[in-house]
Enzyme design. Structure first.
Site, PDB file in Angstrom:
ATOM      1  N   ASN A   8      71.006 115.279  75.628  1.00  0.00           N
ATOM      2  CA  ASN A   8      70.044 114.192  75.040  1.00  0.00           C
ATOM      3  C   ASN A   8      70.838 113.238  74.229  1.00  0.00           C
ATOM      4  O   ASN A   8      71.391 113.563  73.090  1.00  0.00           O
ATOM      5  CB  ASN A   8      69.136 114.963  73.982  1.00  0.00           C
ATOM      6  N   ASP A 146      60.656 111.209  79.825  1.00  0.00           N
ATOM      7  CA  ASP A 146      59.911 111.663  78.652  1.00  0.00           C
ATOM      8  C   ASP A 146      58.371 111.335  79.139  1.00  0.00           C
ATOM      9  O   ASP A 146      57.445 112.015  78.692  1.00  0.00           O
ATOM     10  CB  ASP A 146      60.293 111.157  77.407  1.00  0.00           C
ATOM     11  N   HIS A 206      52.918 118.419  69.318  1.00  0.00           N
ATOM     12  CA  HIS A 206      54.418 118.328  69.213  1.00  0.00           C
ATOM     13  C   HIS A 206      54.498 117.629  67.696  1.00  0.00           C
ATOM     14  O   HIS A 206      54.106 116.451  67.879  1.00  0.00           O
ATOM     15  CB  HIS A 206      54.725 117.513  70.324  1.00  0.00           C
ATOM     16  N   GLY A 208      56.908 116.899  64.913  1.00  0.00           N
ATOM     17  CA  GLY A 208      58.362 116.548  64.576  1.00  0.00           C
ATOM     18  C   GLY A 208      58.235 115.462  63.451  1.00  0.00           C
ATOM     19  O   GLY A 208      57.307 114.988  63.201  1.00  0.00           O
ATOM     20  N   ASP A 281      60.781 113.891  55.565  1.00  0.00           N
ATOM     21  CA  ASP A 281      60.871 115.550  55.887  1.00  0.00           C
ATOM     22  C   ASP A 281      59.767 116.115  55.341  1.00  0.00           C
ATOM     23  O   ASP A 281      59.578 116.305  54.012  1.00  0.00           O
ATOM     24  CB  ASP A 281      62.047 115.767  55.189  1.00  0.00           C
ATOM     25  N   PHE A 282      58.804 116.773  56.063  1.00  0.00           N
ATOM     26  CA  PHE A 282      57.470 117.327  55.428  1.00  0.00           C
ATOM     27  C   PHE A 282      57.965 118.763  54.533  1.00  0.00           C
ATOM     28  O   PHE A 282      57.228 118.921  53.922  1.00  0.00           O
ATOM     29  CB  PHE A 282      56.803 117.970  56.566  1.00  0.00           C
ATOM     30  N   GLY A 329      59.536 120.770  65.184  1.00  0.00           N
ATOM     31  CA  GLY A 329      59.963 121.427  63.962  1.00  0.00           C
ATOM     32  C   GLY A 329      58.801 121.637  62.991  1.00  0.00           C
ATOM     33  O   GLY A 329      59.030 122.632  62.571  1.00  0.00           O
TER      34      GLY A 329
END
Length: 397
Positions: A8, A146, A206, A208, A281-282, A329
């Site tokens: 990737n 994808d 999904h 993230g 960022d959560f 994530g």
């Protein structure tokens, strides 16, 4: 038994794993970050050993050379010929690539032709493909798109209400992304629930830094939240998600922004970061929310509310939902996000068992509920390796 590498390639990074197939055992995995800088970071882990080095890595070509050298130096492989196939995640395949395929010069040209549809992603993917083809000429190179999983979306769901010739002549339509992830977790959920995938109506979340929701019926994507580009749909880490299109000319004509500045704002300064003013960022957002930060709380309400809007729409379109999946994530690691989503969906028969949710169990809905709520860790690299194996078998027998 043979060795398959899943790659990737990002604009300044290279993520890799090697699997022994068909056993699907991870032999080694790692990440090369900050490519192009004098303090690039090489990370690799295998067996019980972890390697982390900081060194100058000028470009992706050099990154691949260093990776292959390290694999031999640490005897992960003894000879490059042991790698029989390399799979490359490609962000955008347009309408021409509806499934994974062996990379040829013509395929590379085809990917380059749709680079304008994914200018942040496809160029790095192409560099990775070209470099590995040069350094491992005897390995089968496979492109895994994808967008491919979403090619089953019906026309009424992928078209925009623009003049039809824009689709016919310029292929302007919804493409969808995260397809490899959505496909993997749907199949895994069928295994966990011990039901045929063909019999299930699944909604996959999904979540993230990039985020999308996908409606999956009988194992096929029938709708998804991302669109022409990965900037559409849900608000994300730094991406705005879908907004009223006329905001863009308003920012340009009335507020003096250039078009480039607006596009940069929508991709890099918006979403979770833009609303919260704290972070993309959560984990940081959740900490701030617990401390009473009002904009952090607002961000969480907006994000989970948008997710629920898609879930409700997709459940209605499929006339039901058998399984609601959380992955990636945030989806895999945030009990709070899962709780905030599920508590808004009681009208669908969705429940969330507090203890199971906090423990991260695979099935977190209450027992005997019709809608199963599951945490399914994604594994895009394994999906890539599986696709490569099919073609490698044909080549090596």
């Amino acid at each position: 038994m043979h060795k398959i590498m899943a790659i990737n390639a990002g604009s300044s990074s290279l993520k890799f794993q090697i699997f022994t197939m068909p056993g699907e055992e991870v032999l080694v995995k790692g990440l090369i970050e900050r490519i192009g800088l004098p303090d690039a970071i090489f990370n690799m882990s295998f067996q019980n050993e972890k390697i982390k080095e900081t060194r100058a890595i000028n470009d992706h070509g050099k990154a691949v050379e260093i990776l292959l050298e390290q694999l031999k130096a640490h005897q992960v492989i003894n000879d490059l010929s042991e790698i029989t196939g390399v799979g490359h995640r490609v962000a955008h395949g347009g309408e021409d690539f509806v499934t994974s395929c062996v990379v040829t010069d013509e395929v590379v040209k085809g990917i380059e032709a749709v680079t304008n549809l994914a200018p942040l992603h496809n160029p790095a993917n192409i560099i990775g493909i070209k470099t590995f083809r040069e350094l491992l000429p005897n390995a089968v190179s496979v492109a895994v798109f994808d967008t491919a999983f979403h090619q089953t979306i019906p026309q009424e769901n992928f078209l925009y209400a623009l003049p039809y010739e824009l689709y016919e002549k310029h292929h302007i339509r919804k493409y969808g992304f995260h397809g490899t992830s959505h496909k993997y977790v749907a199949g895994k959920a069928a295994e966990v629930l011990e039901k045929p995938l063909e019999k299930l109506k699944i909604i996959s979340c999904h979540l993230g830094n990039g985020a999308s929701v996908c409606a999956i019926e009988a194992g096929k994507s029938v709708n998804t939240s991302m669109g022409f580009t990965p900037n559409a749909g849900l608000m994300m880490g730094t991406r705005s998600g879908t907004i009223d299109a006329t905001i863009i000319p308003y920012l340009v004509d009335e507020l003096g922004y250039s078009l480039d500045e607006v596009m940069h704002m929508m991709s890099n300064e918006s979403g979770v970061l833009g609303v919260s003013g704290i972070s993309s960022d959560f984990r940081d957002i959740e900490i701030a929310a617990k401390e009473g930060n009002s904009r952090a709380l607002l961000t969480l309400r907006m994000f989970t509310g948008q997710i629920c809007n898609y879930i409700g729409a997709y459940a209605s379109a499929m006339n039901g939902c058998d399984a609601l999946l959380f992955t990636a994530g945030v989806g895999e690691n945030s009990p709070l996000i899962r709780q905030m989503v599920t508590e808004q969906l009681s009208y669908l028969g969705v429940t969330c068992h507090v203890t199971k949710n906090n423990a991260g169990d695979m099935i977190i809905s209450n027992d005997n509920e019709a809608v199963k709520v599951c945490i399914i860790p994604t594994n895009e690299e394994l999906m890539i390796a599986r696709d490569v194996e099919k073609y490698a078998k044909q080549t090596i027998g």
